[in-house]
Design an enzyme around this catalytic site. Structure first.
Site, short mmCIF file in Angstrom:
data_model
loop_
_atom_site.label_atom_id
_atom_site.label_comp_id
_atom_site.label_asym_id
_atom_site.label_seq_id
_atom_site.Cartn_x
_atom_site.Cartn_y
_atom_site.Cartn_z
N THR A 207 0.87 -28.33 -26.96
CA THR A 207 -0.60 -28.29 -27.03
C THR A 207 -1.01 -28.00 -28.47
O THR A 207 -0.25 -27.36 -29.20
CB THR A 207 -1.08 -27.16 -26.09
OG1 THR A 207 -0.86 -27.58 -24.77
CG2 THR A 207 -2.53 -26.80 -26.29
N ARG A 235 -4.40 -31.51 -11.72
CA ARG A 235 -4.24 -30.11 -12.17
C ARG A 235 -4.98 -29.88 -13.50
O ARG A 235 -4.94 -30.69 -14.42
CB ARG A 235 -2.74 -29.82 -12.35
CG ARG A 235 -2.42 -28.42 -12.88
CD ARG A 235 -2.16 -28.43 -14.37
NE ARG A 235 -1.68 -27.15 -14.87
CZ ARG A 235 -1.61 -26.85 -16.16
NH1 ARG A 235 -1.96 -27.73 -17.07
NH2 ARG A 235 -1.17 -25.67 -16.54
N GLY A 237 -5.43 -27.04 -16.61
CA GLY A 237 -4.80 -25.84 -17.17
C GLY A 237 -5.79 -24.89 -17.81
O GLY A 237 -6.99 -24.92 -17.52
N ASP A 238 -5.28 -24.06 -18.69
CA ASP A 238 -6.10 -23.04 -19.34
C ASP A 238 -6.91 -23.58 -20.52
O ASP A 238 -7.94 -23.02 -20.89
CB ASP A 238 -5.23 -21.88 -19.84
CG ASP A 238 -4.20 -22.37 -20.86
OD1 ASP A 238 -3.55 -23.41 -20.61
OD2 ASP A 238 -4.02 -21.71 -21.90
N GLY A 259 0.89 -22.42 -23.63
CA GLY A 259 1.91 -21.85 -22.75
C GLY A 259 1.66 -22.25 -21.31
O GLY A 259 0.91 -23.19 -21.04
N THR A 260 2.27 -21.53 -20.40
CA THR A 260 2.07 -21.81 -18.97
C THR A 260 0.63 -21.44 -18.60
O THR A 260 0.30 -20.28 -18.39
CB THR A 260 3.04 -20.96 -18.12
OG1 THR A 260 3.21 -19.68 -18.75
CG2 THR A 260 4.38 -21.61 -18.00
N GLY A 261 -0.20 -22.48 -18.53
CA GLY A 261 -1.64 -22.28 -18.43
C GLY A 261 -2.09 -21.41 -17.29
O GLY A 261 -3.05 -20.65 -17.43
N1 ASP Z 1 -1.41 -24.38 -21.81
C1 ASP Z 1 -1.27 -25.79 -21.52
C2 ASP Z 1 -1.53 -26.00 -20.04
O1 ASP Z 1 -1.09 -25.22 -19.25
C3 ASP Z 1 0.07 -26.32 -21.85
C4 ASP Z 1 0.52 -26.08 -23.25
O2 ASP Z 1 0.13 -25.11 -23.87
O3 ASP Z 1 1.30 -26.90 -23.76
O4 ASP Z 1 -2.12 -27.00 -19.71
#
Ligand code: ASP
Length: 340
Positions: A207, A235, A237-238, A259-261
């Site tokens: 990202t 889906r 994300g954040d 990160g893991t959104g």
């Molecule tokens: N945070 C992003 C998401 O979860 C993914 C990423 O940071 O690469 O969509």
């Protein structure tokens, strides 16, 4: 007569003091250094081949200098964030715009958001598949609607009325991403979504994000992404969620996350940093560290970048690396990939 003279003196004094404080404000504003910090995603990035490392560093440098120049020429933090992110969205190296990761149906579905710390105005788009630069669409939502977040087809139809570049899906899909998706799906022996971000055992995000402080002392932050590889169709994300993946407030800081959104949404990560600074007087670095630890304790991983109102820059991540760089008006500059 006497009361009138007193009144006149009072008005003269208040006029003088008002002008004084305005002058002082503008003097201190010009003294605030301008600065920019970017990320190109966090992950378990290990021993990149030298030519790949070089390509990433060159692109980070180009993006950084694009935004820096905007700030140097007196442009706004918002403009610097947008232009910087455009450079990374147009590069297939990152998981944003061209070359973004693909969902479980093999389609691009991108999210982006941008926020102006001077007035808390913000805009975002989610689940768009044909917008060349999703950060531009987010900015359009901020400036041309009374809403914060537009999603999917509605967002795209809205953008078509404006000067936003629309592309065919094939513009976004690269061979590299198709191969990664196939390998992940073969590994999982099914095409259902696991919100997988693991590729050959290597968690990679990619990202992109940017935070800037301009000469007027205003902060802005933005984030743009294709989300997680093999994610469930639909889906979100954040990254397009204000407070989770992006936040900016001139009173505290600007933040962009990767990160893991799902964990960044659950912890309202970007706003959490701002709140820790505002209500617990933590420094930017302390607040980032506490927020990433919080995420880690829940089982999540990733990182974030930020600038505080004084122009201090900080980043924090719990992965092996994070593509990242900053440049300050003092001349100080860094471009880094690994932890050290
Ligand atoms: N945070 C992003 C998401 O979860 C993914 C990423 O940071 O690469 O969509």
């Amino acid at each position: 007569m006497k009361p009138n003279i007193v009144l006149l003196l009072f008005f003269m004094a208040s006029f003088y003091s008002c002008n004084q404080s305005q002058t002082q404000t503008s003097i201190s504003q010009t003294k605030i250094p301008y600065a920019i910090v970017i990320h190109g995603g966090a992950g378990y990035i290990n021993n990149l081949p030298p030519e790949v490392e070089k390509a990433y560093k060159e692109k980070l440098n180009e993006a950084l200098n694009t935004g820096y120049l905007v700030l140097k020429n007196g442009g706004t933090a918002i403009e610097a964030v947008q232009k910087t992110i455009n450079v990374m969205e147009d590069s297939p190296l990152f998981n944003a715009g061209k070359g973004c990761v693909l969902n479980s149906k093999g389609k691009p579905e991108m999210d982006a958001s941008i926020m102006d710390g001077s007035n808390l105005n913000c805009g975002a788009v989610a689940g768009v598949s044909h917008i060349k630069n999703p950060i531009n669409a987010a900015l359009l939502v901020k400036d041309s609607t009374r809403h914060v977040l537009l999603a999917g087809q509605g967002a795209e139809e809205f953008c078509k009325q404006y000067d936003i570049i629309i592309k065919d899906e094939k513009y976004f899909v690269t061979q590299k991403r198709l191969k990664q998706l196939q390998q992940i799906q073969n590994k999982e022996h099914k095409k259902t979504a696991q919100s997988t971000y693991e590729f050959n055992g290597i968690k990679k995000y990619g990202t992109v994000g940017c935070v800037a402080l301009d000469k007027q002392g205003h902060l802005a932050a933005g984030t743009s992404t294709g989300g997680l590889m093999n994610k469930q169709y639909g889906r979100i994300g954040d990254s397009p969620i204000i407070g989770a993946g992006t936040y900016a407030d001139d009173q505290t800081c600007g933040i962009s996350c990767t990160g893991t959104g799902e964990y960044f949404i659950r912890t309202v990560a970007a706003y959490n940093v701002s709140a820790l600074m505002k209500y617990q007087n933590l420094s930017l670095h302390q607040a980032q560290k506490q927020t990433i630890k919080y995420i880690q304790n829940l089982g999540g991983d990733g990182g974030m970048i930020g600038i505080d109102k004084q122009g201090n820059i900080a980043w924090f991540f719990n992965t092996k690396g994070m593509f990242r760089a900053y440049k300050k008006s003092t001349g100080e500059q860094q471009i880094k990939i690994y932890a050290q």
